[in-house]
Design an enzyme around this catalytic site. Structure first.
Site, PDB file in Angstrom:
ATOM      1  N   MET A 122     -26.772 -23.806 -20.318  1.00 27.77           N
ATOM      2  CA  MET A 122     -25.689 -23.514 -19.633  1.00 27.77           C
ATOM      3  C   MET A 122     -24.792 -22.450 -21.425  1.00 27.77           C
ATOM      4  O   MET A 122     -24.562 -21.439 -20.601  1.00 27.77           O
ATOM      5  CB  MET A 122     -25.093 -24.980 -20.421  1.00 27.77           C
ATOM      6  CG  MET A 122     -25.461 -26.417 -19.215  1.00 27.77           C
ATOM      7  SD  MET A 122     -24.366 -27.747 -20.410  1.00 27.77           S
ATOM      8  CE  MET A 122     -26.099 -28.537 -20.648  1.00 27.77           C
ATOM      9  N   GLU A 124     -23.261 -19.855 -23.408  1.00 29.67           N
ATOM     10  CA  GLU A 124     -23.647 -18.345 -23.449  1.00 29.67           C
ATOM     11  C   GLU A 124     -23.396 -17.446 -25.288  1.00 29.67           C
ATOM     12  O   GLU A 124     -21.893 -18.660 -25.568  1.00 29.67           O
ATOM     13  CB  GLU A 124     -23.199 -17.747 -21.459  1.00 29.67           C
ATOM     14  CG  GLU A 124     -23.935 -18.222 -20.849  1.00 29.67           C
ATOM     15  CD  GLU A 124     -23.124 -17.319 -19.961  1.00 29.67           C
ATOM     16  OE1 GLU A 124     -22.156 -16.556 -20.025  1.00 29.67           O
ATOM     17  OE2 GLU A 124     -23.390 -17.609 -19.021  1.00 29.67           O
ATOM     18  N   GLU A 241     -26.387 -37.790 -21.109  1.00 29.64           N
ATOM     19  CA  GLU A 241     -26.829 -36.826 -22.307  1.00 29.64           C
ATOM     20  C   GLU A 241     -25.621 -37.669 -23.809  1.00 29.64           C
ATOM     21  O   GLU A 241     -25.813 -37.085 -24.647  1.00 29.64           O
ATOM     22  CB  GLU A 241     -26.394 -35.063 -21.905  1.00 29.64           C
ATOM     23  CG  GLU A 241     -26.471 -34.336 -23.283  1.00 29.64           C
ATOM     24  CD  GLU A 241     -26.815 -32.455 -22.722  1.00 29.64           C
ATOM     25  OE1 GLU A 241     -26.340 -32.444 -22.032  1.00 29.64           O
ATOM     26  OE2 GLU A 241     -26.679 -32.183 -24.104  1.00 29.64           O
ATOM     27  N   HIS A 337     -29.371 -40.489 -53.982  1.00 29.53           N
ATOM     28  CA  HIS A 337     -30.371 -39.482 -54.390  1.00 29.53           C
ATOM     29  C   HIS A 337     -30.134 -38.684 -55.751  1.00 29.53           C
ATOM     30  O   HIS A 337     -31.329 -39.000 -55.606  1.00 29.53           O
ATOM     31  CB  HIS A 337     -30.941 -39.663 -53.314  1.00 29.53           C
ATOM     32  CG  HIS A 337     -31.496 -40.261 -52.308  1.00 29.53           C
ATOM     33  ND1 HIS A 337     -31.401 -40.970 -51.338  1.00 29.53           N
ATOM     34  CD2 HIS A 337     -32.958 -40.285 -51.744  1.00 29.53           C
ATOM     35  CE1 HIS A 337     -32.464 -41.450 -50.472  1.00 29.53           C
ATOM     36  NE2 HIS A 337     -33.096 -41.128 -51.374  1.00 29.53           N
ATOM     37  N   THR A 364     -18.295 -30.636 -28.328  1.00 25.49           N
ATOM     38  CA  THR A 364     -18.350 -30.619 -29.648  1.00 25.49           C
ATOM     39  C   THR A 364     -17.347 -32.157 -30.617  1.00 25.49           C
ATOM     40  O   THR A 364     -17.061 -33.197 -29.204  1.00 25.49           O
ATOM     41  CB  THR A 364     -17.258 -29.401 -30.372  1.00 25.49           C
ATOM     42  OG1 THR A 364     -15.843 -30.094 -29.548  1.00 25.49           O
ATOM     43  CG2 THR A 364     -18.266 -28.013 -30.124  1.00 25.49           C
TER      44      THR A 364
HETATM   45  C1  LIG Z   1     -28.732 -27.849 -32.195  1.00 25.40           C
HETATM   46  C2  LIG Z   1     -28.325 -27.154 -30.822  1.00 25.40           C
HETATM   47  C3  LIG Z   1     -29.076 -27.232 -29.382  1.00 25.40           C
HETATM   48  C4  LIG Z   1     -28.428 -26.962 -28.509  1.00 25.40           C
HETATM   49  N1  LIG Z   1     -29.018 -27.547 -27.651  1.00 25.40           N
HETATM   50  C5  LIG Z   1     -28.631 -26.722 -25.775  1.00 25.40           C
HETATM   51  C6  LIG Z   1     -29.222 -26.970 -24.756  1.00 25.40           C
HETATM   52  O1  LIG Z   1     -30.206 -26.998 -24.380  1.00 25.40           O
HETATM   53  N2  LIG Z   1     -28.509 -26.611 -23.628  1.00 25.40           N
HETATM   54  C7  LIG Z   1     -27.355 -25.731 -23.861  1.00 25.40           C
HETATM   55  O2  LIG Z   1     -26.739 -25.030 -22.875  1.00 25.40           O
HETATM   56  N3  LIG Z   1     -26.734 -25.625 -25.288  1.00 25.40           N
HETATM   57  C8  LIG Z   1     -27.572 -25.992 -26.122  1.00 25.40           C
HETATM   58  N4  LIG Z   1     -26.810 -26.583 -27.583  1.00 25.40           N
HETATM   59  C9  LIG Z   1     -24.918 -25.193 -27.276  1.00 25.40           C
HETATM   60  C10 LIG Z   1     -24.557 -26.529 -27.862  1.00 25.40           C
HETATM   61  O3  LIG Z   1     -24.046 -27.295 -26.861  1.00 25.40           O
HETATM   62  C11 LIG Z   1     -23.199 -25.643 -28.217  1.00 25.40           C
HETATM   63  O4  LIG Z   1     -22.754 -25.218 -29.230  1.00 25.40           O
HETATM   64  C12 LIG Z   1     -21.167 -26.494 -28.182  1.00 25.40           C
HETATM   65  O5  LIG Z   1     -21.012 -27.128 -27.016  1.00 25.40           O
HETATM   66  C13 LIG Z   1     -20.534 -26.057 -29.192  1.00 25.40           C
HETATM   67  O6  LIG Z   1     -20.097 -24.341 -28.041  1.00 25.40           O
HETATM   68  P1  LIG Z   1     -19.785 -23.275 -29.454  1.00 25.40           P
HETATM   69  O7  LIG Z   1     -21.563 -23.514 -30.359  1.00 25.40           O
HETATM   70  O8  LIG Z   1     -19.807 -22.225 -27.399  1.00 25.40           O
HETATM   71  O9  LIG Z   1     -18.304 -23.637 -29.923  1.00 25.40           O
HETATM   72  P2  LIG Z   1     -16.990 -23.267 -28.787  1.00 25.40           P
HETATM   73  O10 LIG Z   1     -16.562 -23.650 -27.776  1.00 25.40           O
HETATM   74  O11 LIG Z   1     -17.094 -21.789 -29.299  1.00 25.40           O
HETATM   75  O12 LIG Z   1     -16.323 -23.839 -29.863  1.00 25.40           O
HETATM   76  C14 LIG Z   1     -16.275 -23.733 -31.182  1.00 25.40           C
HETATM   77  C15 LIG Z   1     -15.470 -24.303 -32.139  1.00 25.40           C
HETATM   78  O13 LIG Z   1     -14.013 -24.344 -31.428  1.00 25.40           O
HETATM   79  C16 LIG Z   1     -14.157 -25.835 -31.217  1.00 25.40           C
HETATM   80  N5  LIG Z   1     -12.839 -26.274 -29.671  1.00 25.40           N
HETATM   81  C17 LIG Z   1     -13.239 -24.956 -28.180  1.00 25.40           C
HETATM   82  N6  LIG Z   1     -12.361 -25.246 -27.781  1.00 25.40           N
HETATM   83  C18 LIG Z   1     -12.011 -26.388 -28.177  1.00 25.40           C
HETATM   84  C19 LIG Z   1     -10.374 -27.217 -27.577  1.00 25.40           C
HETATM   85  N7  LIG Z   1      -9.857 -27.147 -26.451  1.00 25.40           N
HETATM   86  N8  LIG Z   1      -9.520 -28.074 -28.774  1.00 25.40           N
HETATM   87  C20 LIG Z   1      -9.813 -28.089 -29.406  1.00 25.40           C
HETATM   88  N9  LIG Z   1     -11.081 -27.194 -29.963  1.00 25.40           N
HETATM   89  C21 LIG Z   1     -11.529 -26.601 -30.016  1.00 25.40           C
HETATM   90  C22 LIG Z   1     -15.029 -26.475 -30.690  1.00 25.40           C
HETATM   91  O14 LIG Z   1     -15.470 -27.933 -30.977  1.00 25.40           O
HETATM   92  C23 LIG Z   1     -15.807 -25.533 -32.597  1.00 25.40           C
HETATM   93  O15 LIG Z   1     -15.108 -26.405 -33.167  1.00 25.40           O
HETATM   94  C24 LIG Z   1     -26.888 -26.490 -28.492  1.00 25.40           C
HETATM   95  C25 LIG Z   1     -26.115 -25.951 -29.993  1.00 25.40           C
HETATM   96  C26 LIG Z   1     -26.967 -26.643 -30.578  1.00 25.40           C
HETATM   97  C27 LIG Z   1     -26.296 -26.873 -32.512  1.00 25.40           C
END
Ligand SMILES: Cc1cc2nc3c(=O)[nH]c(=O)nc-3n(C[C@H](O)[C@H](O)[C@H](O)COP(=O)(O)OP(=O)(O)OC[C@H]3O[C@@H](n4cnc5c(N)ncnc54)[C@H](O)[C@@H]3O)c2cc1C
Length: 378
Positions: A122, A124, A241, A337, A364
């Site tokens: 999902m 990007e 999930e 620890h 998140t």
């Molecule tokens: C180890 C790991 C495994 C993963 N595996 C997958 C996978 O298999 N498939 C997949 O598709 N993705 C995967 N992800 C991605 C993960 O789902 C995203 O990182 C997550 O959804 C957050 O998106 P972002 O990183 O773009 O952060 P952003 O959406 O850019 O957010 C950045 C910060 O802003 C905050 N924020 C954003 N919008 C708002 C709002 N409206 N109000 C308040 N705060 C807000 C967020 O909470 C966060 O603190 C993985 C991530 C990790 C770290």
């Protein structure tokens, strides 16, 4: 509240033995190699641990969700194989719910045997929380889709044989209910390129990577379910999930608490075990209370899920609270620890690093609060 029967506990103890013998001794090597070998997937498949809930005709055991919960709990207590458990419990449900008979016959036997590794893509580079901003497109050209775009942070990305890609199939109507679809892309399809394995702060043995699609042509039959309904499917499956994340986070918290207690009983300072200083004993009491609250919440959600209840609000509450609680437990357990908590030879160091991702993936903490506030009318 008693969820598990004697039979479930027999399953748990045999899985625990498997983890102790076949997985835990390899942690260091797999962390160093930044990879869990395929041979582990196959061994798990041979033992019938992968996707136990899938129908027998596809190689599963048709087992109830209790077995899935035990599977997630035991993997999380060892903190190994988030991507393996994730495939069984997060990715395969998409195929079972939305796949055609042909697709099920094509993919499910490989998922239960461990021969097939999958990913759901999902996120990007420019968007994670806001799925509406997904830019990857799949444009119809006769009986093919042409996919262009990029995905990142994808679990199982580099080893995946099949990736379910969230694409925009309707570029005119960008409403969530019509614009997005889930389309499978096989490894090796021209125009599908796997990028580098990402260099993470933790979860080193997990395969997390980038995927690129450059005029990648796939047959229209690769679509999962109906065109345009992808967002609806994601919203439906994201509940399972998130329950997975809740069980995982809770189980990590339980293991970290037990590591903290074990150490606090054995380490002496000023002539007494460090756990007997009132400050530390009270900290441990607080940690144990939080973990107990988390367990009660987790078990009640597992029960609700098994009973088919709507868990959207409560699973979102548990997802953020337990993820944050597990981080607090990790912090305190490292503190107990002392310097050894910072050393790799103690499991708590790896758990502390890895638990950090809990508040981020699967939605998140902030997004969970947004969902909860919406269910409350805001
Ligand atoms: C180890 C790991 C495994 C993963 N595996 C997958 C996978 O298999 N498939 C997949 O598709 N993705 C995967 N992800 C991605 C993960 O789902 C995203 O990182 C997550 O959804 C957050 O998106 P972002 O990183 O773009 O952060 P952003 O959406 O850019 O957010 C950045 C910060 O802003 C905050 N924020 C954003 N919008 C708002 C709002 N409206 N109000 C308040 N705060 C807000 C967020 O909470 C966060 O603190 C993985 C991530 C990790 C770290």
């Amino acid at each position: 509240m008693k969820i598990y029967s004697e039979e479930h506990e027999i399953f748990r103890s045999s899985l625990k033995k498997f983890i102790e013998n076949e997985m835990e001794p390899n942690i260091e090597e797999w962390e160093k190699n930044r990879q869990i070998p395929r041979s582990l997937w196959k061994k798990l498949g041979q033992q019938g641990y992968l996707c136990p809930w899938v129908d027998e005709q596809y190689g599963g055991s048709g087992a109830s969700f209790e077995y899935s919960a035990i599977f997630i709990e035991e993997f999380a207590k060892a903190n190994i194989g988030m991507g393996i458990a994730g495939q069984s419990e997060i990715m395969v449900p998409y195929i079972v719910s939305y796949g055609t008979e042909e697709q099920k016959a094509k993919w499910l036997p490989g998922c239960t045997s461990g021969d097939l590794i999958m990913a759901v893509a999902m996120t990007e580079p420019n968007t994670g929380s806001d799925l509406k901003a997904v830019r990857t497109t799949a444009v119809k050209d006769g009986d093919h889709y042409i996919i262009n775009g990029q995905k990142t942070f994808i679990t199982n990305a580099i080893s995946a044989d099949v990736v379910f890609v969230v694409c925009k199939t309707n570029t005119e109507d960008d409403s969530l209910s019509n614009a997005f679809s889930l389309i499978s892309v096989d490894d090796g399809t021209p125009g599908f390129v796997k990028g580098n394995k990402l260099n993470k702060m933790g979860m080193h043995m997990e395969d997390t990577g980038e995927l690129f699609f450059d005029n990648c042509r796939v047959p229209t039959s690769n679509i999962l379910g109906q065109e345009g309904k992808g967002f609806q499917y994601l919203m439906d499956k994201l509940q399972r999930e998130r329950l997975y994340c809740v069980i995982w986070g809770q189980s990590m918290a339980e293991r970290m608490l037990s590591e903290g207690i074990k150490y606090a009983k054995s380490r002496e300072a000023f002539g007494q075990p460090i756990g007997t200083f009132q400050h530390n004993a009270f900290k441990i009491a607080e940690m144990a209370t939080e973990v107990e609250l988390g367990r009660t919440f987790t078990d009640s959600l597992i029960t609700d899920y098994i009973q088919g209840k709507d868990i959207v609000q409560r699973v979102s509450m548990a997802k953020w609270w337990i993820a944050e609680m597990a981080n607090r437990i990790g912090y305190q357990a490292v503190q107990l620890h002392g310097g050894y908590g910072f050393m790799e030879e103690y499991p708590i160091a790896r758990f502390y690093r890895d638990v950090r991702a809990q508040t981020i993936y699967g939605g998140t903490s902030e997004i969970m609060k947004m969902i909860i506030s919406r269910t409350l009318g805001f």
